[in-house]
Design an enzyme around this catalytic site. Structure first.
Site, PDB file in Angstrom:
ATOM      1  CD  GLN B  38      31.625  46.997  46.215  1.00 57.76           C
ATOM      2  OE1 GLN B  38      32.609  47.149  46.928  1.00 57.76           O
ATOM      3  NE2 GLN B  38      31.498  45.962  45.380  1.00 57.76           N
ATOM      4  CE1 TYR B  68      45.763  43.197  43.598  1.00 53.98           C
ATOM      5  CE2 TYR B  68      44.117  42.792  41.905  1.00 53.98           C
ATOM      6  CZ  TYR B  68      44.542  42.669  43.211  1.00 53.98           C
ATOM      7  OH  TYR B  68      43.750  42.019  44.126  1.00 53.98           O
ATOM      8  CG  ASP B  93      38.385  43.631  37.817  1.00 54.76           C
ATOM      9  OD1 ASP B  93      39.109  42.874  37.121  1.00 54.76           O
ATOM     10  OD2 ASP B  93      38.648  43.899  39.002  1.00 54.76           O
ATOM     11  CG  ASP B 163      40.926  40.783  42.369  1.00 57.47           C
ATOM     12  OD1 ASP B 163      41.347  41.727  43.066  1.00 57.47           O
ATOM     13  OD2 ASP B 163      40.471  40.940  41.218  1.00 57.47           O
ATOM     14  CB  SER B 164      39.492  40.557  48.644  1.00 57.74           C
ATOM     15  OG  SER B 164      40.685  40.890  49.332  1.00 57.74           O
TER      16      SER B 164
END
Lengths: 311, 311
Positions: B38, B68, B93, B163-164
């Site tokens: 990406q 989140y 992250d 966590d996509s």
């Protein structure tokens, strides 16, 4: 400002929310006018239906207006038994009226909106929202809400709902203590107010001031709730819910559940806007959940708010 | 796409959210790279702190990442007693790791992230988020989460957190039944999963499919919760919370309250990232509130979800 030069995007970007913008693709501009109070724009968006913009700030879209209108109305009206007389300040689009009219106990709905153009534009372009004006219990007053409330008889209302724009410019007085005092006076003992009260993500300093002013004014209970509205800055909006001295109001429980009223109103043809469309957003669970605050807001506001009955 | 030509605005506008855009003012671009998977961009924004953007979609901002990360982590981990072994899929992250590490009962934290560049960039530009990697209980695997879970021993984990990014492109498999079956197999009886599950305002058709696939796969309970994240499309994001056959999990109650764990971890110096900063968003009230759904979503999902214990 409304930035039409950015191709087909309409930007919701004011000083108050500097640094970010939320843009909706414009399919077609339907109305552009300038009233004595503000710029009024209506456009058809690509994905949110028709959109009402006042002074460059999105006020409502057909897609997500349900959460704001239903929550600002039913949070106060479902917290008290059998409301009879309600005042709406602002709310010229008629959406709050549409929601108030679901309550068959109500005999009189006064509304004081400052801008006739908002009423006219809503009736023309947003019939599913302006339908609220068709209720025979509604009395429309075009004028300044602050002045209207100063003149209101003491103890007249069971509930007052303030559907205002942000506390910059003309609406600023609606967030200050003298206005809160007028409202407290115009409410019966144990009467309730619900006022638009900004976003905890963006405006904690403003919210803290509003809560403090309410705490000084309303001798019953003082509460803060919030809801999701995708097209408002930060995607949420908050509400102050306060009651005057008198019968205790526990705002966190819907003691007057609208789900039941909804059926009664429809089946028996009692006063109301004929057969109502079903609620889209509000239910009794959402009512209670709206009072749960993120830790960052709770830390600031909890010392100022009325404690939850269970804690 | 990242539209830098619009002056200083960075637009979050993809086909999936066609018709609207959320823009943050860019103060300075800090990193622009292209990994095997990406486009990776980091910029300093005017009002949301530093921002991580993957393939043109905002993944996190320093200002609102708390809701989140805290909700996707503590909704599952506070719903079961004493979790010991946790798997994070995605989450490169480090923010979910930071939250998992608040739980002192946990002995092992596996993470499988596909993109090393996300880990490296987070460690360099988001130290308060990537701090999660410093926990000695963390084992980082760089690779495909789907393959990792196929190889995972049966019954290995108490909880799996996915966590996509969105279900378009590489992350699509993470929203499909074969992946859910791998997760169910890798969980101990009564183990739990929490997966990112889109916005009710925008993606009810996708959510319905995800819920149906979960219903077929997870024989314990199947629940949907949501939370406010201002910089995500529509300002909210949802989560699927499911459990496998075995001890019953009532996700709506935080039986393992993080507020208490928080203190324990800090005072006794038990495993964890030294002294944790306080939670910003999550608390036990927000936990319960997250499962209340707006009427439009409830009508569609309620027949597919596990009923609330009280109803």
């Amino acid at each position: 400002m409304l930035t039409k030069h950015l191709g087909e995007l309409c930007c919701n970007k004011l000083g108050m929310y500097g640094g970010e913008a939320h843009s909706l693709k414009v399919e077609k501009f339907l109305f552009e006018g300038k009233s004595d109070f503000q710029d009024v724009v209506v456009f058809e968006s690509a994905t949110y239906g028709k959109v009402l913009v006042l002074d460059g700030v999105i006020q409502l879209t057909e897609r997500d207006e349900c959460s704001y209108q239903e929550m600002i109305t039913h949070l106060p009206l479902c917290s008290i038994p059998s409301p009879k007389k309600v005042l709406v300040v602002g709310g010229g689009d008629g959406g709050v009226l549409r929601e108030v009219s679901r309550h068959s106990s109500i005999k009189q709905i006064d509304i004081c909106e400052i801008d006739q153009m908002v009423v006219d534009v809503s009736k023309k372009y947003f019939p599913d929202i302006a339908v609220g004006f068709e209720d025979p219990r509604v009395n429309l007053h075009i004028g300044d809400g602050v002045a209207f409330l100063k003149e209101a008889p003491a103890g007249a209302y069971d509930a007052i709902i303030v559907d205002s724009s942000d506390p910059v410019g003309p609406a600023q007085q609606l967030f200050e203590r003298p206005f809160f005092q007028s409202m407290a006076k115009a409410l019966r003992p144990g009467g309730v107010v619900c006022t638009q009260a900004e976003s905890p993500w963006l405006h904690m300093h403003i919210i803290k001031d509003i809560v403090s002013a309410c705490r000084q004014t309303f001798k019953g209970s003082v509460n803060y709730a919030w809801t999701s509205v995708p097209t408002y800055p930060s995607g949420v909006i908050g509400f102050m819910l306060c009651s005057t001295e008198g019968p205790v109001v526990n705002f966190r429980q819907a003691i007057n559940p609208i789900e039941k009223l909804d059926i009664t109103t429809n089946r028996n043809g009692e006063p109301g806007v004929q057969v109502q469309k079903p609620l889209k957003y509000y239910n009794s669970e959402m009512h209670t959940a709206a009072f749960s605050l993120p830790q960052f807001a709770r830390t600031v506001l909890e010392p100022l708010l009325t404690p939850a009955p269970s804690s």
